[in-house]
Design an enzyme around this catalytic site. Structure first.
Site, short mmCIF file in Angstrom:
data_model
loop_
_atom_site.label_atom_id
_atom_site.label_comp_id
_atom_site.label_asym_id
_atom_site.label_seq_id
_atom_site.Cartn_x
_atom_site.Cartn_y
_atom_site.Cartn_z
N SER A 13 -18.28 20.23 -63.66
CA SER A 13 -18.24 21.28 -62.43
C SER A 13 -16.89 21.00 -61.79
CB SER A 13 -19.11 21.27 -61.75
OG SER A 13 -18.92 21.97 -60.51
N HIS A 36 -17.58 24.15 -66.30
CA HIS A 36 -18.36 24.89 -65.19
C HIS A 36 -17.43 25.17 -63.78
CE1 HIS A 36 -22.31 25.84 -63.50
NE2 HIS A 36 -21.91 25.19 -62.33
N ASP A 38 -17.64 27.10 -60.22
CA ASP A 38 -18.58 27.65 -59.27
C ASP A 38 -17.64 28.53 -58.43
OD1 ASP A 38 -20.83 26.06 -59.70
OD2 ASP A 38 -19.80 24.29 -59.28
N MET A 40 -18.06 30.70 -54.95
CA MET A 40 -18.94 31.02 -53.76
C MET A 40 -18.11 31.92 -52.94
SD MET A 40 -19.99 27.30 -53.04
CE MET A 40 -20.54 26.16 -54.52
N HIS A 69 -20.25 30.05 -62.88
CA HIS A 69 -21.55 30.33 -62.01
C HIS A 69 -21.47 31.10 -60.68
CE1 HIS A 69 -24.82 27.68 -59.55
NE2 HIS A 69 -25.26 28.89 -59.58
N MET A 71 -22.13 32.37 -57.19
CA MET A 71 -23.08 32.36 -56.36
C MET A 71 -22.49 33.14 -54.93
SD MET A 71 -23.52 28.18 -56.22
CE MET A 71 -22.11 28.14 -57.13
N MET A 140 -31.25 25.73 -60.96
CA MET A 140 -30.47 24.84 -59.91
C MET A 140 -31.39 23.82 -59.55
SD MET A 140 -27.70 26.21 -59.04
CE MET A 140 -27.52 24.92 -57.93
N ASP A 178 -28.35 22.46 -63.10
CA ASP A 178 -27.08 22.39 -62.34
C ASP A 178 -27.49 21.60 -60.90
OD1 ASP A 178 -24.79 22.56 -60.95
OD2 ASP A 178 -24.58 24.67 -61.01
C1 DX5 Z 1 -23.57 23.74 -56.39
C2 DX5 Z 1 -22.90 23.83 -57.66
C3 DX5 Z 1 -22.89 22.74 -58.62
C4 DX5 Z 1 -22.19 21.50 -58.18
C5 DX5 Z 1 -22.80 20.26 -58.61
O1 DX5 Z 1 -24.08 24.83 -55.62
O2 DX5 Z 1 -23.54 24.87 -58.44
O3 DX5 Z 1 -22.38 23.23 -60.07
O4 DX5 Z 1 -20.61 21.34 -58.45
O5 DX5 Z 1 -22.04 19.14 -58.21
P1 DX5 Z 1 -23.13 17.68 -58.47
O6 DX5 Z 1 -23.15 17.38 -60.06
O7 DX5 Z 1 -22.11 16.88 -57.72
O8 DX5 Z 1 -24.52 17.96 -57.78
ZN ZN Z 2 -22.89 25.41 -60.51
#
Ligand code: DX5
Ligand code: ZN
Length: 234
Positions: A13, A36, A38, A40, A69, A71, A140, A178
């Site tokens: 990620s 990956h 993210d 947001m 991903h 969010m 998650m 994740d």
């Molecule tokens: C959190 C993200 C994850 C995050 C995971 O909301 O969706 O993808 O990057 O990070 P680690 O592996 O550090 O928990």
């Molecule tokens: Zn994620």
């Protein structure tokens, strides 16, 4: 006996990478399976990262398949755009979607895999039928929003439930986990039935992110092998 043992997939990620050097971050994990990403929006989660323009640029900067991903609120409106700019997999949250099936179909029509994400407190059973329209299920294992949180093993029964439905032929999808995945937690996730392992801080917080990917893959392989033996499949 299966023709070949299942191979774990590792998806670093970039949330834990240097956002000023994302191309270099992708290069550092070129032996990963997916990258990956993210997304947001400061509404669905209390954090803001990146959006379509960055994904479009990343697409040019790496050959790794992009695992987006989302969010975000209102994925029914926004998710298809990520498929259109070349994401390989577009995952959105069931808690945010008004029409998950319609959105999955739009993503697939635009040429990407469609993924459904569930927060730690969201049950899976009500969505088993809907999941027939999806290529990935993202479970998650932390509250979405931030990297570096502690793994929540209490979500693993959802992984086991999904694995049963995949093994029985009721669903055909990748099971992804994740949040909090590290050398300490990846084996238990693999034993529960995960195919794709997202890891942020465990990869980009390591001195050698490429080596961290290889190490995580080895540990996941061990966990998968143990679960295959336990199920009498090998
Ligand atoms: C959190 C993200 C994850 C995050 C995971 O909301 O969706 O993808 O990057 O990070 P680690 O592996 O550090 O928990
Ligand atoms: Zn994620």
């Amino acid at each position: 006996m299966p023709a070949s043992a299942p191979e774990p997939m590792i998806a670093p990620s970039i949330l834990s990478a240097d956002f000023a050097h994302l191309g270099a971050a992708a290069d550092a994990v070129s032996r990963a399976d997916w990258l990956h990403v993210d997304v947001m929006d400061n509404h669905f989660v209390p954090n803001l990262t990146l959006g379509l323009p960055v994904v479009r640029s990343l697409r040019q900067a790496t050959d790794l398949p992009l695992d987006c991903h989302l969010m975000i609120d209102d994925p029914d409106r926004w998710a298809v755009g990520y498929a259109e700019v070349g994401a390989a997999n577009v995952t959105f949250h069931v808690e945010a979607a008004a029409d998950p099936v319609g959105t999955a179909r739009a993503i697939r029509s635009a040429g990407a895999f469609a993924g459904l994400a569930v927060k730690p407190g969201t049950p899976l059973a009500p969505y088993l039928d809907v999941l027939k329209e999806f290529d990935t299920l993202l479970v998650m294992s932390v509250e979405p929003g931030f990297g570096g949180q502690t793994f929540m093993a209490e979500v693993l029964p959802k992984v086991r439930l999904a694995r049963q439905h995949v093994n029985a032929g009721h669903l055909r999808l990748f099971i992804e986990i994740d949040g909090g995945i590290s050398a300490d937690t990846i084996e238990q996730a693999a034993e529960a039935g995960v195919d794709v392992f997202v890891a942020g801080s465990a990869v980009f917080g390591a001195a050698d992110p490429g080596a961290a990917v290889s190490h995580l893959r080895e540990l996941a392989r061990d966990g998968m092998a143990r679960s295959a033996h336990a199920a009498g499949r090998l």
